[in-house]
Design a protein around this motif. Structure first.
Motif, PDB file in Angstrom:
ATOM      1  N   ALA A 145       0.815  -1.220   0.000  1.00 16.80           N
ATOM      2  CA  ALA A 145       0.000   0.000   0.000  1.00 16.80           C
ATOM      3  C   ALA A 145       0.854   1.278   0.000  1.00 16.80           C
ATOM      4  N   PRO A 146       1.988   1.350   0.804  1.00 12.41           N
ATOM      5  CA  PRO A 146       2.785   2.591   0.762  1.00 12.41           C
ATOM      6  C   PRO A 146       3.375   2.861  -0.624  1.00 12.41           C
ATOM      7  N   ALA A 147       3.778   1.825  -1.324  1.00  7.26           N
ATOM      8  CA  ALA A 147       4.334   2.007  -2.664  1.00  7.26           C
ATOM      9  C   ALA A 147       3.246   2.465  -3.626  1.00  7.26           C
ATOM     10  N   GLN A 148       2.027   1.959  -3.440  1.00  5.84           N
ATOM     11  CA  GLN A 148       0.918   2.410  -4.274  1.00  5.84           C
ATOM     12  C   GLN A 148       0.611   3.886  -4.022  1.00  5.84           C
ATOM     13  N   ARG A 149       0.684   4.331  -2.766  1.00  2.00           N
ATOM     14  CA  ARG A 149       0.438   5.745  -2.439  1.00  2.00           C
ATOM     15  C   ARG A 149       1.503   6.631  -3.065  1.00  2.00           C
ATOM     16  N   ILE A 150       2.794   6.186  -3.063  1.00  3.00           N
ATOM     17  CA  ILE A 150       3.855   6.952  -3.718  1.00  3.00           C
ATOM     18  C   ILE A 150       3.560   7.046  -5.206  1.00  3.00           C
ATOM     19  N   GLY A 151       3.095   5.965  -5.786  1.00  6.14           N
ATOM     20  CA  GLY A 151       2.761   5.951  -7.209  1.00  6.14           C
ATOM     21  C   GLY A 151       1.639   6.911  -7.558  1.00  6.14           C
ATOM     22  N   ASP A 152       0.739   7.184  -6.599  1.00  5.92           N
ATOM     23  CA  ASP A 152      -0.351   8.124  -6.856  1.00  5.92           C
ATOM     24  C   ASP A 152       0.163   9.551  -7.037  1.00  5.92           C
ATOM     25  N   TYR A 153       1.308   9.868  -6.410  1.00  5.38           N
ATOM     26  CA  TYR A 153       1.861  11.216  -6.527  1.00  5.38           C
ATOM     27  C   TYR A 153       2.653  11.419  -7.814  1.00  5.38           C
ATOM     28  N   VAL A 154       3.025  10.352  -8.468  1.00  8.90           N
ATOM     29  CA  VAL A 154       3.836  10.441  -9.679  1.00  8.90           C
ATOM     30  C   VAL A 154       2.929  10.695 -10.877  1.00  8.90           C
ATOM     31  N   ASN A 155       3.311  11.661 -11.685  1.00 10.25           N
ATOM     32  CA  ASN A 155       2.552  11.975 -12.895  1.00 10.25           C
ATOM     33  C   ASN A 155       2.969  10.976 -13.971  1.00 10.25           C
ATOM     34  N   ARG A 156       2.223   9.899 -14.088  1.00  8.85           N
ATOM     35  CA  ARG A 156       2.611   8.829 -15.000  1.00  8.85           C
ATOM     36  C   ARG A 156       2.510   9.255 -16.461  1.00  8.85           C
ATOM     37  N   ASP A 157       1.586  10.134 -16.768  1.00 11.48           N
ATOM     38  CA  ASP A 157       1.458  10.592 -18.149  1.00 11.48           C
ATOM     39  C   ASP A 157       2.713  11.335 -18.587  1.00 11.48           C
ATOM     40  N   PHE A 158       3.277  12.136 -17.682  1.00  8.10           N
ATOM     41  CA  PHE A 158       4.497  12.877 -18.019  1.00  8.10           C
ATOM     42  C   PHE A 158       5.629  11.911 -18.351  1.00  8.10           C
ATOM     43  N   TRP A 159       5.843  10.904 -17.522  1.00  3.00           N
ATOM     44  CA  TRP A 159       6.946   9.966 -17.736  1.00  3.00           C
ATOM     45  C   TRP A 159       6.686   9.050 -18.929  1.00  3.00           C
ATOM     46  N   ALA A 160       5.447   8.688 -19.167  1.00  2.00           N
ATOM     47  CA  ALA A 160       5.124   7.808 -20.291  1.00  2.00           C
ATOM     48  C   ALA A 160       5.333   8.513 -21.627  1.00  2.00           C
ATOM     49  N   ASP A 161       5.053   9.807 -21.671  1.00  2.00           N
ATOM     50  CA  ASP A 161       5.164  10.567 -22.923  1.00  2.00           C
ATOM     51  C   ASP A 161       6.499  11.284 -23.063  1.00  2.00           C
ATOM     52  N   LEU A 162       7.389  11.123 -22.129  1.00  2.00           N
ATOM     53  CA  LEU A 162       8.644  11.881 -22.161  1.00  2.00           C
ATOM     54  C   LEU A 162       9.474  11.580 -23.399  1.00  2.00           C
ATOM     55  N   SER A 163       9.606  10.325 -23.777  1.00  3.74           N
ATOM     56  CA  SER A 163      10.451   9.987 -24.924  1.00  3.74           C
ATOM     57  C   SER A 163       9.841  10.441 -26.250  1.00  3.74           C
ATOM     58  N   ALA A 164       8.561  10.752 -26.273  1.00  2.00           N
ATOM     59  CA  ALA A 164       7.911  11.204 -27.511  1.00  2.00           C
ATOM     60  C   ALA A 164       7.964  12.721 -27.667  1.00  2.00           C
ATOM     61  N   ARG A 165       8.451  13.425 -26.672  1.00  2.00           N
ATOM     62  CA  ARG A 165       8.498  14.889 -26.744  1.00  2.00           C
ATOM     63  C   ARG A 165       9.546  15.345 -27.742  1.00  2.00           C
ATOM     64  N   ASP A 166       9.322  16.535 -28.313  1.00  2.00           N
ATOM     65  CA  ASP A 166      10.247  17.099 -29.296  1.00  2.00           C
ATOM     66  C   ASP A 166      11.610  17.429 -28.693  1.00  2.00           C
ATOM     67  N   ASN A 167      11.644  17.844 -27.434  1.00  2.00           N
ATOM     68  CA  ASN A 167      12.905  18.253 -26.796  1.00  2.00           C
ATOM     69  C   ASN A 167      13.535  17.115 -25.974  1.00  2.00           C
ATOM     70  N   TYR A 168      13.187  15.883 -26.269  1.00  2.00           N
ATOM     71  CA  TYR A 168      13.729  14.746 -25.519  1.00  2.00           C
ATOM     72  C   TYR A 168      15.250  14.642 -25.669  1.00  2.00           C
ATOM     73  N   ASP A 169      15.767  14.869 -26.883  1.00  2.00           N
ATOM     74  CA  ASP A 169      17.224  14.829 -27.095  1.00  2.00           C
ATOM     75  C   ASP A 169      17.916  15.900 -26.275  1.00  2.00           C
ATOM     76  N   THR A 170      17.325  17.075 -26.194  1.00  2.00           N
ATOM     77  CA  THR A 170      17.904  18.163 -25.396  1.00  2.00           C
ATOM     78  C   THR A 170      17.912  17.791 -23.917  1.00  2.00           C
ATOM     79  N   ILE A 171      16.837  17.191 -23.455  1.00  2.00           N
ATOM     80  CA  ILE A 171      16.771  16.764 -22.054  1.00  2.00           C
ATOM     81  C   ILE A 171      17.870  15.738 -21.761  1.00  2.00           C
ATOM     82  N   LEU A 172      18.071  14.790 -22.670  1.00  2.00           N
ATOM     83  CA  LEU A 172      19.126  13.785 -22.474  1.00  2.00           C
ATOM     84  C   LEU A 172      20.502  14.417 -22.462  1.00  2.00           C
TER      85      LEU A 172
END
Length: 187
Positions: A35-62
């Motif tokens: 349950a504590p790990a699930q609560r931590i997961g609720d605070y994480v913006n999963r959409d941001f991390w899932a779409d990060l590699s598809a962003r236009d500035n992904y190479d710049t971030i790397l």
């Protein structure tokens, strides 16, 4: 390494432990449905991390992440490999008419050369540096296995007394390291 650098290394290591330990707890906890790990997961913006590699500035971030972590790595390496060499210092036997300057490295070189001329020593190297806030003259002797170590020990004690006499008023600790070679194989 002095105490400040050692403390800095311990703090960095502890922070890295907290970060990687927290990530490990979270990942393992998600797998085991804690349950504590699930609560931590609720605070994480999963959409941001899932779409990060598809962003236009992904190479710049790397590139920025690689440069920042590379510079931090070089900083940590630079902090840890620096060795403070001992420089010349004024002798307390100096007079107002002139200053006598002695160098622990020169004294260490002379002692190493003296040992190098002995028949029972294969090679002698030296180093004059600061180790954990203590000034050290280190003489490293490579000796054959058949050598009488008591003679070498006596010579080292005599050399330590000579180092102390050559550097009056300086708190320099002589250190002798004996590297014994493998004994010759009899056939």
């Amino acid at each position: 390494m002095n105490r400040g650098k050692a403390s800095f290394d311990r703090i960095v290591t502890f922070l890295l432990f907290l970060v990687f330990g927290g990530i490990a707890f979270w990942m393992i906890g998600l797998r085991l449905d804690f349950a504590p790990a699930q609560r931590i997961g609720d605070y994480v913006n999963r959409d941001f991390w899932a779409d990060l590699s598809a962003r236009d500035n992904y190479d710049t971030i790397l590139v920025i992440a690689a440069v920042v972590t590379g510079l931090l790595g070089l900083l940590l390496i630079g902090i840890n490999i620096e060795r403070k060499r001992l420089g010349r210092s004024a002798s307390p036997t100096s007079a107002p008419t002139g200053t006598i300057r002695t160098s622990p490295a020169d004294v260490a070189s002379a002692v190493a050369q003296t040992f190098d001329r002995r028949d029972d020593v294969r090679s002698a190297t030296y180093r004059a540096s600061e180790d954990r806030g203590t000034d050290i003259i280190e003489i490293r002797l490579r000796i054959p296995a058949e050598v009488d170590v008591t003679d070498i020990n006596t010579a080292c004690r005599r050399a330590a007394a000579d180092i102390t006499a050559a550097l009056p008023g300086q708190d320099v600790l002589p250190r002798f390291l004996l590297q014994v070679e493998q004994p010759a194989h009899l056939e």
